[in-house]
Design an enzyme around this catalytic site. Sequence first.
Site, mmCIF file in Angstrom:
data_model
loop_
_atom_site.group_PDB
_atom_site.id
_atom_site.type_symbol
_atom_site.label_atom_id
_atom_site.label_comp_id
_atom_site.label_asym_id
_atom_site.label_seq_id
_atom_site.Cartn_x
_atom_site.Cartn_y
_atom_site.Cartn_z
ATOM 1 N N ASP A 15 3.334 -5.674 -0.696
ATOM 2 C CA ASP A 15 3.133 -4.614 -1.692
ATOM 3 C C ASP A 15 2.759 -5.170 -3.058
ATOM 4 O O ASP A 15 2.052 -4.523 -3.833
ATOM 5 C CB ASP A 15 4.334 -3.654 -1.758
ATOM 6 C CG ASP A 15 5.633 -4.360 -2.052
ATOM 7 O OD1 ASP A 15 5.831 -5.500 -1.582
ATOM 8 O OD2 ASP A 15 6.479 -3.774 -2.749
ATOM 9 N N HIS A 242 5.991 -0.179 -2.558
ATOM 10 C CA HIS A 242 6.716 -0.150 -3.831
ATOM 11 C C HIS A 242 5.905 -0.541 -5.072
ATOM 12 O O HIS A 242 5.806 0.214 -6.038
ATOM 13 C CB HIS A 242 7.917 -1.108 -3.758
ATOM 14 C CG HIS A 242 8.781 -0.952 -2.553
ATOM 15 N ND1 HIS A 242 9.760 0.011 -2.447
ATOM 16 C CD2 HIS A 242 8.824 -1.645 -1.385
ATOM 17 C CE1 HIS A 242 10.379 -0.098 -1.278
ATOM 18 N NE2 HIS A 242 9.824 -1.092 -0.604
ATOM 19 N N ASP A 243 5.404 -1.775 -5.057
ATOM 20 C CA ASP A 243 4.960 -2.391 -6.314
ATOM 21 C C ASP A 243 3.776 -1.723 -7.032
ATOM 22 O O ASP A 243 3.767 -1.660 -8.270
ATOM 23 C CB ASP A 243 4.668 -3.876 -6.083
ATOM 24 C CG ASP A 243 5.943 -4.661 -5.805
ATOM 25 O OD1 ASP A 243 7.029 -4.183 -6.190
ATOM 26 O OD2 ASP A 243 5.847 -5.750 -5.212
HETATM 27 C C1 PIR Z 1 10.319 -5.038 -0.118
HETATM 28 C C2 PIR Z 1 10.735 -6.105 -0.897
HETATM 29 C C3 PIR Z 1 11.865 -6.826 -0.525
HETATM 30 C C4 PIR Z 1 12.591 -6.454 0.575
HETATM 31 C C5 PIR Z 1 12.188 -5.362 1.346
HETATM 32 N N1 PIR Z 1 12.940 -4.965 2.410
HETATM 33 C C6 PIR Z 1 11.042 -4.669 0.997
HETATM 34 C C7 PIR Z 1 10.085 -6.492 -2.214
HETATM 35 C C8 PIR Z 1 8.845 -5.746 -2.664
HETATM 36 O O1 PIR Z 1 7.797 -6.658 -2.968
HETATM 37 C C9 PIR Z 1 9.252 -4.977 -3.916
HETATM 38 O O2 PIR Z 1 8.908 -5.639 -5.125
HETATM 39 C C10 PIR Z 1 10.746 -4.911 -3.864
HETATM 40 N N2 PIR Z 1 11.076 -6.217 -3.271
HETATM 41 C C11 PIR Z 1 11.323 -3.728 -3.110
HETATM 42 O O3 PIR Z 1 12.679 -3.858 -2.910
HETATM 43 CA CA CA Z 2 7.540 -7.594 -5.183
#
Ligand code: PIR
Ligand code: CA
Length: 320
Positions: A15, A242-243
């Site tokens: 992401d 997410h990001d």
């Molecule tokens: C996403 C992330 C870490 C763990 C999981 N299970 C999923 C990363 C993503 O890149 C985002 O920045 C953040 N950490 C979401 O928790």
């Molecule tokens: Ca991240």
Amino acid sequence: MSKKKIIIDCDPGYDDAVALLLAGGSPDIEILGITTVAGNQSLEKVTKNALRIATLIGLDHVPVAAGACRPLLRPAVKVANYIHGESGLDGTTLPQTDRRIDPRHAAQFIVDTIMSEAPKTVTLVPIGPLTNIALAARLEPRIVERVKEIVLMGGGYHIGNVAPMAEFNIENDPEAAHIVFEEKWPITMVGLDLTYQALATGKVKERVSKIGTPVGQFLNDVLLHFSETYKRSKGLTEPPVHDPCAVAYVIDPSVIETRKAPIHVEYQGQYTSGMTVADLRRAAPADCHTQVAVKLDHEKFWTLIEQATQRLANRYEQSF
Ligand code: PIR
Ligand code: CA
């Protein structure tokens, strides 16, 4: 309108890669630098990934600086290889590059950049653990006044992912997050409550699969493998991306509804370490410098990503 200047502090990561694509392909954004932090994978791996993504999307002139390889106080980072794989971007293809990283530590790079640009013009976009941002604030306290704002992906006011109440980026370095949230710079926390609305649905994946350019193909691979690992580890077929939500808010704040609220980071709790405690019981006091992201316009968000990817395709092809 002048472009919005940002520094992206990241740990790519599927992401994170989408966030870099969105920023790199947006006509409203100028990326001043990409800094890296250990998180989804080791510092070495995420830095290599950042360099290769920058090469794919034509950001050859944008400095990449490596930062913290572990949290401030705790032992080495718990990597998220169950999501992003051993490389951090398993299943995707990126160009090799002999590009060098910037010789400075990420924290020094952040300080130098904010101090050399005009006051209140640089936005920090942290999308990994907050170690580099905390180090930068201690290295040069004047950046707190000088930065425009921080728009970060991390935390959540109702949910966690790596623990009942904790999100990965905050949980990995809660002391750093505590430092960052206690400084009085304006902070928008784009947490899990928001990013769980940014799902890569079947429709989204279909739209992306039709782009058909090299960068479109990369995005397609990212979403495909992200979906597979999310399904395997969490049972979700439509993963939250997410990001790029944090980047989307910088590009167009109307994509995300926010609410002002005081936020503090729990770093001592027996069951709650890494929790972002947002006080939503009443209207925030006038001097409140933090806000939480509440609601996403899903259609607008994915359209921004699609358009950015299309723009990058053109740039990439022109370089041949
Ligand atoms: C996403 C992330 C870490 C763990 C999981 N299970 C999923 C990363 C993503 O890149 C985002 O920045 C953040 N950490 C979401 O928790
Ligand atoms: Ca991240």
